[in-house]
Design an enzyme around this catalytic site. Structure first.
Site, PDB file in Angstrom:
ATOM      1  N   CYS A 112      -9.003  -0.699  -7.710  1.00 58.21           N
ATOM      2  CA  CYS A 112      -8.487   0.393  -8.545  1.00 58.21           C
ATOM      3  C   CYS A 112      -8.398  -0.001 -10.017  1.00 58.21           C
ATOM      4  O   CYS A 112      -8.838   0.740 -10.900  1.00 58.21           O
ATOM      5  CB  CYS A 112      -7.128   0.861  -8.027  1.00 58.21           C
ATOM      6  SG  CYS A 112      -5.890  -0.434  -7.859  1.00 58.21           S
TER       7      CYS A 112
ATOM      8  N   GLY B 216      -2.945   3.700   6.193  1.00 65.36           N
ATOM      9  CA  GLY B 216      -2.498   3.159   4.907  1.00 65.36           C
ATOM     10  C   GLY B 216      -2.434   4.212   3.809  1.00 65.36           C
ATOM     11  O   GLY B 216      -2.593   5.411   4.072  1.00 65.36           O
ATOM     12  N   TYR B 217      -2.191   3.764   2.601  1.00 68.26           N
ATOM     13  CA  TYR B 217      -2.044   4.718   1.504  1.00 68.26           C
ATOM     14  C   TYR B 217      -3.399   5.235   1.005  1.00 68.26           C
ATOM     15  O   TYR B 217      -3.582   6.437   0.824  1.00 68.26           O
ATOM     16  CB  TYR B 217      -1.266   4.086   0.353  1.00 68.26           C
ATOM     17  CG  TYR B 217       0.207   3.929   0.649  1.00 68.26           C
ATOM     18  CD1 TYR B 217       0.884   4.832   1.459  1.00 68.26           C
ATOM     19  CD2 TYR B 217       0.943   2.887   0.096  1.00 68.26           C
ATOM     20  CE1 TYR B 217       2.242   4.698   1.726  1.00 68.26           C
ATOM     21  CE2 TYR B 217       2.295   2.745   0.351  1.00 68.26           C
ATOM     22  CZ  TYR B 217       2.939   3.654   1.162  1.00 68.26           C
ATOM     23  OH  TYR B 217       4.288   3.517   1.409  1.00 68.26           O
TER      24      TYR B 217
ATOM     25  N   ASN C 158      -4.756   5.439  -8.712  1.00 72.32           N
ATOM     26  CA  ASN C 158      -5.286   4.270  -7.985  1.00 72.32           C
ATOM     27  C   ASN C 158      -5.757   4.609  -6.577  1.00 72.32           C
ATOM     28  O   ASN C 158      -6.656   3.955  -6.047  1.00 72.32           O
ATOM     29  CB  ASN C 158      -4.241   3.156  -7.916  1.00 72.32           C
ATOM     30  CG  ASN C 158      -2.939   3.607  -7.279  1.00 72.32           C
ATOM     31  OD1 ASN C 158      -2.393   4.650  -7.651  1.00 72.32           O
ATOM     32  ND2 ASN C 158      -2.422   2.842  -6.335  1.00 72.32           N
TER      33      ASN C 158
END
Lengths: 340, 340, 340, 340
Positions: free
Chosen positions: C146, C10-11, C307
């Site tokens: 975040c 994922g990010y 974030n």
């Protein structure tokens, strides 16, 4: 080793300052800015808040040091080389002043700004991948233009291999930071945002640098695209003879296998098949990819880099690392971000 | 005259719906969408809030009308031509189904999707600038692909004049709306934002349309750029003989002087010297510019348009205006916005 | 020390992987991904080309290690805590599973997903600036959301000082990477590009985290803005009594003077007067600024961060640095880029 | 009816020129620009290529006409009202000169620029939704600021209904075209791109216009966001008493049911639940939406518009349509684009 940056309030020099602040062997000792004199580095570079107590000084406040980086407008470095040379034994110029060795070519692209030939002859081209041996111990280094560097890294192996027929078409796409820090009508956000602006369809100055390094004629077009950072050079090449992609990759692997900052990108995924500058922001990598058309008469080679790093400040640091005999990647190991 | 749009929930069809709602001679009577059936047009096209009381219907709710626009995925129109033909005497297809007349070329680019030759032979190419006379009274019209249309308008006059040597390189830059309305990994905003993605360096399907219309070999590269709308086709051409820019402009003026939707852009200002799609959003214009390099062997011709309008819906309406004998610009007079 | 990342495709986990690859004390030993199993990390994270020879594994290929980072969808971590705990003595969860300690609040915001209370009680909140002492030696750490992290860092000092009256309005602006890696209609580039989308005007889940940490009622609005990375939390606060900006700054200085990753931004220049996330991409900083209106009844406090870093992966690494007794900034010294 | 535009080289006046060129009752007879004098309108507004043969003139070349639109910097219109009044019987000012009727408020926000009270008293506020009757036959019209107009349309119905307690918080987000056509450091693309810049956290001049029109105290914050066009005003309101969303919608419906250019947006889809300016580019619509928090103490009302059209040029044309007794929507029927 103490370093000074002259003209440290700009975009490329901002990156240089950032890199020097984290360099294991170089210490940023002085940074000049006429506009920001007396203020913290973060006055010009907000990302550097709390990174340093150093304040900008004026040029007449400079003390001798070990290496001086010149990040001034074209023409300014060449005018005062005696001064910079007296300041430090090693001089790295990030402007175009010492990039072109042929006076007639220089006069055509930068009319009326010829440097003293004695100084000119001392400068070595700051392209580690082509001139690493000449850079070892070098005291005068001229780093190439951002788009030129991308195109040269993409073209040089093929040109060396004699695989290029006729003029090479260099389609360079560039972000807005390449234009520097001074606002004008073209950089005004409502005009520049979303641009696909071919302001210079022919005759861009970087043409001369590519031709000088690669020895083949170049036709260059520059498009300003919606991005702040990044250069993508798309080269359209007619192969000099029948070749396969496999053969082409072998040429590039032979040229760049050992290079710490050139990555050959050969993916199947359409998403990342050809290099893009987006994921290179802040990094010193130049990514290179290619595609040969089924007819065999049209080869695309693409190089992507961050114009302010591998296209400027990072490349300059890499050259100094080589010149000084340090690990070539010192201070340059940031990998870039994804997504970005 | 009553019009129906089949597949009216997409991006090109959204523009078609918008244009039809303001057309002086066409009345949007029916719009189909499987996904949005029973809901207002604005459910799919939020810009159309309060513009119409029409709701999407399903295909089996359709009533006979005067003209039907087919905006379905490639392959779908050809499969049901009997049905569409029974629905309205005039059928305009916005897909690729009837664009390519040579079966072998079609099979190469769209394998396995050959339309009935009888239907194929009835369709006329929807390019007013090339085939206006054939479009008068035409009952079956196949409008070209967005990038193909830009490249064809840029190339055709030169090709006709015999001024093109060897393959033409078409560097097409495109916004994200050209990929349609279905999300995928490549259209995911964190991946697509700021892209300079050459997903298809060779072999794009629009190549075939350009070659068919212009009769010269084409090498085509497509770059997805940071934009929602817009196509910019940059053609790199080797002139067949020595020419001047003046001479080239004369060719384009002769071809397009009377064209209501082709503008020749010949400015001195670097800001707008070469056409860009940004200022064409919503308009039916195709802007064309050029630059001949000083060496005379490299000519750039650039065409810009809105992929959803002149590259799709607007061009379709223009064709129907011609076919119906109306003012060709009816419903198409929006000038575009600046800044945008 | 060997680390494993679960859900590493994922990010946020991509940033975690990037940070771990350069961490002086942590070694990325294992990274799982169902989708990318058997492929190099760069298959999911193109910026990591040539950075590691590690390939993704499946969860059943995992070997015991020293610390495991859980980067899975909400609900997944809590379900298998026995397993993760058996894998490594230190578990860091980046999901929401263990963030909320009050079961009724948790049930309201994440209905039906209650973790085992025994596990819940072991987790300590991963907010170094508030709970540093509790993090020393901690074996179970739950890092905050975040937007929550940005708002908590902005609000906590004032709330502690009793300077807040009534509900605080948190206006959070977020880039698209916060939505994760799965494409949907809302993340489709033509829809997401240029957005100012208030998809959730009330009731966002991060509200609960902010109220829990700061003890004051919060009304939260989230706007998706045109950016890939970055969160900017703008807090609108009614001061509980008459205060001056000088007094407010004193409160923040007292709270954050020694913090390595909170910077107080107090500039005169309109360009950088209030923090923005743009220059924080890739960095672990949270920048905080404020402005008190002349009427004295309206105070704005603004926090900006990346974030994926201070709002996720970087913060997790900072927590582990503290828990392990290392230099808190180890592996986290990237300064961010300007311009970007 | 012949119209003149003074200061026609700017962004708002560019939109005014575009609208006038397609207006059924107004003819653009004269347009002044010091910078572009003698050149075609398209020299300043490239979207207007081929739309008109008119060239910019200087102010001393002006001939009498029917209506004059003043699009000059603040302070310039008021200084020469005798001149403009002699030029045409109807004067529409797009600057701030005649917007504020209370001299002390005006002096606070625009110190030292007081217009002649005799002229001031003749001007009527150019807000059709509030003052339509006063605009019929009006000869002097002062159109509001772009952000003020959005906020006023969002707030006025509630304020009139006595539903607002205490100061209203206006969070205005604005594109870069609102800053006008002159480049500066803040509009420089590398700095402005991707911005979330709160340059003016308190005290913006539009505050005074909103308070004047709505009669409630306003705290206003302006954020420059990544967009060229568009304003989104997010109002945070404490309801004066317990209300339901249904009741609130009834208030807005009563106020705007008959308005041709105000649309109430009440959708379930998260994608378009709250108005955004993106789909309004070029259109004269103001879209309004709202959300009441579950606690009942926090109401969000959002208005979106194109700052250059409903926030400027389009609104001015709408006012003249009313003043002249024409169809109020004449020349203003463009629906906006999606996707955009």
């Amino acid at each position: 080793m103490k370093a000074a940056v002259i003209g440290a309030g700009g975009y490329i020099s901002g990156e240089l300052v950032r890199l020097l602040l984290q360099h294991p062997h170089l210490e940023l000792a002085q940074a000049t800015s006429t506009r920001h004199r007396g203020r913290l580095l973060s006055a010009a570079h907000p990302n550097l808040r709390d990174q340093s107590d150093l304040c900008f000084v004026s040029e007449d406040q400079l003390a001798p040091c070990d290496v001086v980086f010149l990040a001034m407008p074209h023409g300014a470095a060449a005018k005062s080389m005696d001064r910079w040379s007296a300041l430090a034994p090693r001089v790295v110029d990030l402007s175009a002043d010492f990039r072109l060795s042929d006076p007639s070519v220089r006069e055509r692209y930068y009319p009326g700004a010829a440097p003293d030939p004695a100084w000119q002859s001392r400068f070595r081209p700051g392209i580690p991948e082509l001139y690493r041996e000449r850079l070892r111990g070098a005291d005068h280094i001229a780093v190439p233009g951002c788009m030129a560097n991308a195109a040269i890294l993409a073209l040089h192996p093929l040109a060396e291999a004699g695989l290029v027929r006729g003029p090479v078409l260099v389609d360079a796409r560039t972000g807005s930071s390449g234009g520097g820090r001074t606002p004008d009508q073209g950089s005004h956000h409502p005009e520049r945002s979303g641009a696909l602006r071919i302001a210079k369809p022919h005759g861009h100055r970087h043409t001369a640098e590519i031709e000088q390094a690669c020895g083949v004629p170049v036709r260059m077009t520059v498009t300003a695209v919606e991005a702040v950072r990044g250069v993508q050079a798309v080269l359209h090449i007619t192969p000099a003879r029948e070749v396969t992609e496999r053969e082409l990759w072998a040429v590039y692997r032979a040229a760049y296998r050992e290079e710490p900052f050139v990555r050959l990108v050969r993916e199947r995924s359409a998403l990342h098949r050809i290099p893009e500058p987006r994921i290179l922001g802040g990094s010193n990598y130049c990514d290179i990819g290619l595609s040969l058309g089924p007819e065999g008469d049209h080869l695309i080679v693409v190089a992507a880099l961050d114009n302010l790093v591998k296209g400027g400040a990072g490349n300059a640091v890499q050259c100094v690392n080589i010149a000084s005999g340090w690990d070539e990647t010192a201070g340059l190991r940031f990998a870039g971000l994804h997504p970005a």
